[in-house]
Design a protein around this motif. Sequence first.
Motif, PDB file in Angstrom:
ATOM      1  N   GLY A  37       5.894  -9.381   2.907  1.00 38.26           N
ATOM      2  CA  GLY A  37       6.260 -10.541   3.694  1.00 38.26           C
ATOM      3  C   GLY A  37       6.959 -11.647   2.933  1.00 38.26           C
ATOM      4  N   TRP A  38       6.624 -11.832   1.658  1.00 39.17           N
ATOM      5  CA  TRP A  38       7.229 -12.901   0.864  1.00 39.17           C
ATOM      6  C   TRP A  38       8.229 -12.359  -0.144  1.00 39.17           C
ATOM      7  CZ3 TRP A  38       1.795 -13.850   1.760  1.00 39.17           C
ATOM      8  CH2 TRP A  38       1.540 -14.994   2.514  1.00 39.17           C
ATOM      9  N   MET A  39       7.731 -11.576  -1.086  1.00 35.71           N
ATOM     10  CA  MET A  39       8.574 -11.114  -2.200  1.00 35.71           C
ATOM     11  C   MET A  39       9.234  -9.789  -1.831  1.00 35.71           C
ATOM     12  SD  MET A  39       6.045 -12.309  -5.293  1.00 35.71           S
ATOM     13  CE  MET A  39       4.527 -12.026  -4.386  1.00 35.71           C
ATOM     14  N   VAL A  40      10.119  -9.894  -0.830  1.00 33.28           N
ATOM     15  CA  VAL A  40      10.611  -8.697  -0.155  1.00 33.28           C
ATOM     16  C   VAL A  40      11.632  -7.909  -0.961  1.00 33.28           C
ATOM     17  CG1 VAL A  40      10.103  -9.506   2.168  1.00 33.28           C
ATOM     18  CG2 VAL A  40      12.276 -10.150   1.085  1.00 33.28           C
ATOM     19  N   SER A  41      12.122  -8.450  -2.054  1.00 29.32           N
ATOM     20  CA  SER A  41      13.097  -7.694  -2.848  1.00 29.32           C
ATOM     21  C   SER A  41      12.459  -6.963  -4.020  1.00 29.32           C
ATOM     22  CB  SER A  41      14.206  -8.622  -3.364  1.00 29.32           C
ATOM     23  OG  SER A  41      13.687  -9.584  -4.269  1.00 29.32           O
ATOM     24  N   TYR A  42      11.147  -7.127  -4.192  1.00 29.33           N
ATOM     25  CA  TYR A  42      10.468  -6.444  -5.286  1.00 29.33           C
ATOM     26  C   TYR A  42      10.094  -5.018  -4.872  1.00 29.33           C
ATOM     27  CZ  TYR A  42      10.199 -10.785  -7.923  1.00 29.33           C
ATOM     28  OH  TYR A  42      10.511 -11.910  -8.634  1.00 29.33           O
ATOM     29  N   SER A  43       9.834  -4.197  -5.871  1.00 27.95           N
ATOM     30  CA  SER A  43       9.621  -2.768  -5.617  1.00 27.95           C
ATOM     31  C   SER A  43       8.218  -2.426  -5.142  1.00 27.95           C
ATOM     32  CB  SER A  43       9.908  -1.977  -6.904  1.00 27.95           C
ATOM     33  OG  SER A  43       8.969  -2.323  -7.921  1.00 27.95           O
ATOM     34  N   HIS A  44       7.278  -3.359  -5.231  1.00 28.12           N
ATOM     35  CA  HIS A  44       5.866  -3.026  -5.077  1.00 28.12           C
ATOM     36  C   HIS A  44       5.521  -2.411  -3.724  1.00 28.12           C
ATOM     37  CE1 HIS A  44       6.289  -5.921  -8.289  1.00 28.12           C
ATOM     38  NE2 HIS A  44       5.052  -5.672  -8.702  1.00 28.12           N
ATOM     39  N   ILE A  45       6.070  -2.970  -2.635  1.00 28.66           N
ATOM     40  CA  ILE A  45       5.708  -2.447  -1.317  1.00 28.66           C
ATOM     41  C   ILE A  45       6.272  -1.050  -1.123  1.00 28.66           C
ATOM     42  CG2 ILE A  45       7.649  -3.416   0.000  1.00 28.66           C
ATOM     43  CD1 ILE A  45       3.933  -3.230   1.065  1.00 28.66           C
ATOM     44  N   TYR A  46       7.428  -0.789  -1.711  1.00 29.05           N
ATOM     45  CA  TYR A  46       8.029   0.544  -1.617  1.00 29.05           C
ATOM     46  C   TYR A  46       7.227   1.553  -2.442  1.00 29.05           C
ATOM     47  CZ  TYR A  46      11.906  -1.985   0.472  1.00 29.05           C
ATOM     48  OH  TYR A  46      12.678  -2.768   1.296  1.00 29.05           O
ATOM     49  N   ALA A  47       6.734   1.109  -3.583  1.00 26.18           N
ATOM     50  CA  ALA A  47       5.885   1.982  -4.402  1.00 26.18           C
ATOM     51  C   ALA A  47       4.582   2.296  -3.680  1.00 26.18           C
ATOM     52  CB  ALA A  47       5.605   1.322  -5.753  1.00 26.18           C
ATOM     53  N   SER A  48       3.990   1.287  -3.030  1.00 26.67           N
ATOM     54  CA  SER A  48       2.762   1.509  -2.260  1.00 26.67           C
ATOM     55  C   SER A  48       2.998   2.518  -1.148  1.00 26.67           C
ATOM     56  CB  SER A  48       2.260   0.188  -1.665  1.00 26.67           C
ATOM     57  OG  SER A  48       1.880  -0.701  -2.682  1.00 26.67           O
ATOM     58  N   PHE A  49       4.128   2.360  -0.458  1.00 27.49           N
ATOM     59  CA  PHE A  49       4.467   3.290   0.622  1.00 27.49           C
ATOM     60  C   PHE A  49       4.615   4.711   0.093  1.00 27.49           C
ATOM     61  CE2 PHE A  49       7.899   5.619   2.739  1.00 27.49           C
ATOM     62  CZ  PHE A  49       7.354   5.780   4.006  1.00 27.49           C
ATOM     63  N   ALA A  50       5.319   4.862  -1.031  1.00 27.73           N
ATOM     64  CA  ALA A  50       5.563   6.195  -1.579  1.00 27.73           C
ATOM     65  C   ALA A  50       4.269   6.880  -1.991  1.00 27.73           C
ATOM     66  CB  ALA A  50       6.519   6.102  -2.773  1.00 27.73           C
ATOM     67  N   VAL A  51       3.353   6.131  -2.608  1.00 26.07           N
ATOM     68  CA  VAL A  51       2.070   6.711  -3.012  1.00 26.07           C
ATOM     69  C   VAL A  51       1.232   7.066  -1.793  1.00 26.07           C
ATOM     70  CG1 VAL A  51      -0.095   6.251  -4.211  1.00 26.07           C
ATOM     71  CG2 VAL A  51       2.078   5.593  -5.274  1.00 26.07           C
ATOM     72  N   ALA A  52       1.210   6.175  -0.796  1.00 29.71           N
ATOM     73  CA  ALA A  52       0.453   6.463   0.432  1.00 29.71           C
ATOM     74  C   ALA A  52       1.022   7.697   1.135  1.00 29.71           C
ATOM     75  CB  ALA A  52       0.493   5.256   1.367  1.00 29.71           C
ATOM     76  N   LEU A  53       2.352   7.805   1.161  1.00 30.40           N
ATOM     77  CA  LEU A  53       2.982   8.974   1.778  1.00 30.40           C
ATOM     78  C   LEU A  53       2.603  10.247   1.043  1.00 30.40           C
ATOM     79  CD1 LEU A  53       5.042   9.958   3.948  1.00 30.40           C
ATOM     80  CD2 LEU A  53       6.806   9.727   2.166  1.00 30.40           C
ATOM     81  N   LEU A  54       2.576  10.183  -0.285  1.00 29.97           N
ATOM     82  CA  LEU A  54       2.211  11.344  -1.087  1.00 29.97           C
ATOM     83  C   LEU A  54       0.773  11.785  -0.813  1.00 29.97           C
ATOM     84  CD1 LEU A  54       2.654  13.418  -3.319  1.00 29.97           C
ATOM     85  CD2 LEU A  54       2.153  11.613  -4.995  1.00 29.97           C
ATOM     86  N   ILE A  55      -0.152  10.845  -0.771  1.00 25.87           N
ATOM     87  CA  ILE A  55      -1.553  11.189  -0.510  1.00 25.87           C
ATOM     88  C   ILE A  55      -1.708  11.798   0.873  1.00 25.87           C
ATOM     89  CG2 ILE A  55      -3.883  10.249  -0.232  1.00 25.87           C
ATOM     90  CD1 ILE A  55      -3.091   8.106  -2.323  1.00 25.87           C
ATOM     91  N   TRP A  56      -1.099  11.166   1.877  1.00 25.47           N
ATOM     92  CA  TRP A  56      -1.187  11.676   3.249  1.00 25.47           C
ATOM     93  C   TRP A  56      -0.577  13.076   3.361  1.00 25.47           C
ATOM     94  CZ3 TRP A  56       3.024  12.545   6.648  1.00 25.47           C
ATOM     95  CH2 TRP A  56       2.654  12.860   7.967  1.00 25.47           C
ATOM     96  N   ALA A  57       0.591  13.270   2.744  1.00 27.40           N
ATOM     97  CA  ALA A  57       1.264  14.569   2.813  1.00 27.40           C
ATOM     98  C   ALA A  57       0.460  15.654   2.109  1.00 27.40           C
ATOM     99  CB  ALA A  57       2.662  14.461   2.193  1.00 27.40           C
ATOM    100  N   THR A  58      -0.173  15.310   0.988  1.00 25.17           N
ATOM    101  CA  THR A  58      -0.966  16.283   0.249  1.00 25.17           C
ATOM    102  C   THR A  58      -2.186  16.717   1.053  1.00 25.17           C
ATOM    103  OG1 THR A  58      -0.241  15.321  -1.859  1.00 25.17           O
ATOM    104  CG2 THR A  58      -2.194  16.717  -1.913  1.00 25.17           C
ATOM    105  N   LEU A  59      -2.838  15.761   1.694  1.00 21.44           N
ATOM    106  CA  LEU A  59      -3.998  16.104   2.520  1.00 21.44           C
ATOM    107  C   LEU A  59      -3.593  17.013   3.677  1.00 21.44           C
ATOM    108  CD1 LEU A  59      -5.748  12.618   2.593  1.00 21.44           C
ATOM    109  CD2 LEU A  59      -6.617  14.684   1.478  1.00 21.44           C
ATOM    110  N   ARG A  60      -2.462  16.726   4.310  1.00 23.30           N
ATOM    111  CA  ARG A  60      -1.990  17.564   5.419  1.00 23.30           C
ATOM    112  C   ARG A  60      -1.605  18.962   4.929  1.00 23.30           C
ATOM    113  NH1 ARG A  60       2.294  16.272   9.150  1.00 23.30           N
ATOM    114  NH2 ARG A  60       1.056  17.553  10.546  1.00 23.30           N
ATOM    115  N   ALA A  61      -0.951  19.034   3.768  1.00 15.56           N
ATOM    116  CA  ALA A  61      -0.561  20.335   3.235  1.00 15.56           C
ATOM    117  C   ALA A  61      -1.780  21.172   2.879  1.00 15.56           C
ATOM    118  CB  ALA A  61       0.335  20.145   2.009  1.00 15.56           C
ATOM    119  N   ASP A  62      -2.808  20.507   2.361  1.00 20.40           N
ATOM    120  CA  ASP A  62      -4.044  21.227   2.037  1.00 20.40           C
ATOM    121  C   ASP A  62      -4.678  21.812   3.297  1.00 20.40           C
ATOM    122  OD1 ASP A  62      -6.092  21.923   0.020  1.00 20.40           O
ATOM    123  OD2 ASP A  62      -7.354  20.628   1.240  1.00 20.40           O
TER     124      ASP A  62
END
Length: 204
Positions: free
Chosen positions: A150-175
């Motif tokens: 919401g504030w520091m929208v040009s930093y990478s952190h929210i995109y990194a959080s999304f990518a890690v969350a996507l990886l965990i969710w995808a791994t659980l589904r693949a399992d």
Amino acid sequence: VELLISRRDSYARGAEGDGHYAWLFARSIVYDGDIDFKNDYALCGDPWSVGVDRGTGHPNNSFSFGHAIFWIPALEIARVVVPISDAAPLKERMSCKGDRVSFVLYLSPIIGAFTILLMYLIARRFASDGAAALAAGLVGVAGTNLAYGGWMVSYSHIYASFAVALLIWATLRADDQTEIATDSTLRRRELRAWSFVAFAIALA
């Protein structure tokens, strides 16, 4: 909430800090078709003086490229759908700051919302619906995701959080697919599921 915050915040008018240098990757690729930052630094500035030539004949940019992957297609769209007056300052016409930059940076609160959704879907596998929703909501609002979405929208952190969350969710589904893969159709689904995990790893 994140959209309302970012709409009112000056960060959304142009990339700041680390995000400035990540933005230059996207700007250079979209406008110039390269990652040579000579003209990008000349147009948009080099506030931290990192653009030194380390013997390659090109100025350095050692900052994160990752979230520029999201910004590149968004900036291509912005060039088509966000009009900029010919009388606008050069930095706005060349997307160093201004409306096209804002258009792209509004991706951050959207990515933040999807991150919270993924957190909920992950938690739902281990807890009740109500507990999972409460946990995802608390982490999303009381944690740093709100700040970076919401504030520091040009930093990478929210995109990194999304990518890690996507990886965990995808791994659980693949399992899950691995456990039920008993015929050729299910095995093809398993292969697709694990292929998506590989994509998520690359993104993360």
